[in-house]
Design a protein around this motif. Structure first.
Motif, short mmCIF file in Angstrom:
data_model
loop_
_atom_site.label_atom_id
_atom_site.label_comp_id
_atom_site.label_asym_id
_atom_site.label_seq_id
_atom_site.Cartn_x
_atom_site.Cartn_y
_atom_site.Cartn_z
N MET A 101 0.84 -1.16 0.00
CA MET A 101 0.00 0.00 0.00
C MET A 101 0.90 1.24 0.00
O MET A 101 1.76 1.39 0.85
N GLU A 102 0.66 2.09 -0.91
CA GLU A 102 1.48 3.28 -1.07
C GLU A 102 0.72 4.49 -0.53
O GLU A 102 -0.46 4.67 -0.81
N LEU A 103 1.44 5.30 0.27
CA LEU A 103 0.82 6.51 0.82
C LEU A 103 0.87 7.61 -0.23
O LEU A 103 1.88 7.80 -0.90
N VAL A 104 -0.20 8.32 -0.34
CA VAL A 104 -0.27 9.41 -1.28
C VAL A 104 0.19 10.68 -0.56
O VAL A 104 -0.34 11.01 0.50
N LYS A 105 1.16 11.37 -1.10
CA LYS A 105 1.65 12.60 -0.48
C LYS A 105 0.93 13.76 -1.12
O LYS A 105 1.00 13.97 -2.32
N ASN A 106 0.27 14.51 -0.26
CA ASN A 106 -0.44 15.70 -0.72
C ASN A 106 -0.10 16.82 0.25
O ASN A 106 -0.52 16.80 1.39
N ASN A 107 0.68 17.78 -0.17
CA ASN A 107 1.12 18.88 0.68
C ASN A 107 0.28 20.13 0.53
O ASN A 107 0.64 21.17 1.05
N ARG A 108 -0.81 20.03 -0.18
CA ARG A 108 -1.65 21.20 -0.38
C ARG A 108 -2.22 21.67 0.94
O ARG A 108 -2.79 20.89 1.70
N GLY A 109 -2.04 22.95 1.26
CA GLY A 109 -2.61 23.53 2.47
C GLY A 109 -1.71 23.45 3.68
O GLY A 109 -2.03 24.04 4.72
N SER A 110 -0.62 22.70 3.61
CA SER A 110 0.24 22.57 4.80
C SER A 110 0.91 23.90 5.14
O SER A 110 1.10 24.22 6.31
N ALA A 111 1.27 24.68 4.14
CA ALA A 111 1.87 25.98 4.41
C ALA A 111 0.89 26.92 5.10
O ALA A 111 1.26 27.68 6.00
N THR A 112 -0.37 26.84 4.71
CA THR A 112 -1.40 27.67 5.34
C THR A 112 -1.57 27.28 6.80
O THR A 112 -1.68 28.16 7.68
N ILE A 113 -1.59 26.01 7.09
CA ILE A 113 -1.75 25.55 8.47
C ILE A 113 -0.53 25.95 9.31
O ILE A 113 -0.67 26.40 10.45
N GLU A 114 0.66 25.80 8.75
CA GLU A 114 1.87 26.19 9.48
C GLU A 114 1.88 27.69 9.75
O GLU A 114 2.25 28.13 10.84
N THR A 115 1.49 28.49 8.78
CA THR A 115 1.44 29.95 8.96
C THR A 115 0.43 30.33 10.03
O THR A 115 0.71 31.18 10.88
N ALA A 116 -0.74 29.72 9.99
CA ALA A 116 -1.77 30.02 10.99
C ALA A 116 -1.30 29.64 12.39
O ALA A 116 -1.52 30.38 13.36
N THR A 117 -0.62 28.51 12.52
CA THR A 117 -0.12 28.08 13.82
C THR A 117 0.94 29.05 14.34
O THR A 117 0.92 29.44 15.51
N MET A 118 1.85 29.45 13.49
CA MET A 118 2.88 30.40 13.90
C MET A 118 2.28 31.76 14.24
O MET A 118 2.71 32.42 15.18
N PHE A 119 1.28 32.17 13.48
CA PHE A 119 0.62 33.45 13.75
C PHE A 119 -0.02 33.43 15.13
O PHE A 119 0.11 34.39 15.90
N LEU A 120 -0.70 32.34 15.48
CA LEU A 120 -1.32 32.23 16.81
C LEU A 120 -0.26 32.26 17.92
O LEU A 120 -0.44 32.90 18.95
N LEU A 121 0.84 31.57 17.69
CA LEU A 121 1.92 31.57 18.68
C LEU A 121 2.49 32.97 18.87
O LEU A 121 2.73 33.41 20.00
N ILE A 122 2.68 33.69 17.79
CA ILE A 122 3.21 35.05 17.89
C ILE A 122 2.22 35.96 18.61
O ILE A 122 2.61 36.78 19.44
N ILE A 123 0.93 35.82 18.33
CA ILE A 123 -0.10 36.63 19.01
C ILE A 123 -0.06 36.36 20.51
O ILE A 123 -0.10 37.29 21.32
N VAL A 124 0.03 35.10 20.92
CA VAL A 124 0.07 34.76 22.34
C VAL A 124 1.31 35.37 22.99
O VAL A 124 1.24 35.93 24.10
N LEU A 125 2.45 35.31 22.33
CA LEU A 125 3.67 35.90 22.88
C LEU A 125 3.58 37.42 23.01
O LEU A 125 4.01 37.99 24.02
N VAL A 126 3.03 38.07 22.01
CA VAL A 126 2.90 39.53 22.05
C VAL A 126 1.95 39.96 23.16
O VAL A 126 2.24 40.88 23.93
#
Length: 128
Positions: free
Chosen positions: A1-26
């Motif tokens: 069984m082969e896993l399908v790699k789909n990276n669509r949207g991962s950059a958006t999720i990473e950006t949103a996570t970092m944005f929330l972390l920065i907001i909490v720190l500020v």
């Protein structure tokens, strides 16, 4: 069984996570600076009260000076306990203040801020 790699949207999720972390720190840094500012104002009020007490040797004037300094800093003096006492040549003013602040997701918290100052009376010009 082969896993399908789909990276669509991962950059958006990473950006949103970092944005929330920065907001909490500020926001956390802003609350920390408000607490430091309050402590600095209380320390200044204690120092000015002790200075007044050493110059006039009058407890009432010392407490009133500390109250004025707290008011100038925007701190409610009715929530502060201000005491002035004389020990030998030392004139001491202590301030205890109940500081309330809001922590996101945890609600209202309170902290006791204490500060004091001591001035020494070296000599009296009236006695020379």
């Amino acid at each position: 069984m082969e896993l399908v790699k789909n990276n669509r949207g991962s950059a958006t999720i990473e950006t949103a996570t970092m944005f929330l972390l920065i907001i909490v720190l500020v926001v956390g840094f802003m609350y920390l600076m408000q607490t430091v500012t309050a402590y600095s104002a209380i320390q200044t009020a204690a120092r000015e009260g002790a200075r007044e007490y050493s110059l006039t040797d009058d407890k009432t004037k010392a407490v009133n000076k500390a109250v004025r300094e707290l008011t100038l800093a925007g701190i409610d003096p009715s929530r502060a306990k201000i005491s002035a006492k004389s020990v030998g040549q030392e004139r001491r003013v202590s301030i205890t203040y109940q500081y309330d602040f809001y922590v996101p997701f945890l609600g209202e918290k309170d902290m006791t801020i204490e500060s004091g100052a001591v001035f020494r009376v070296v000599g009296s010009p009236d006695k020379n």
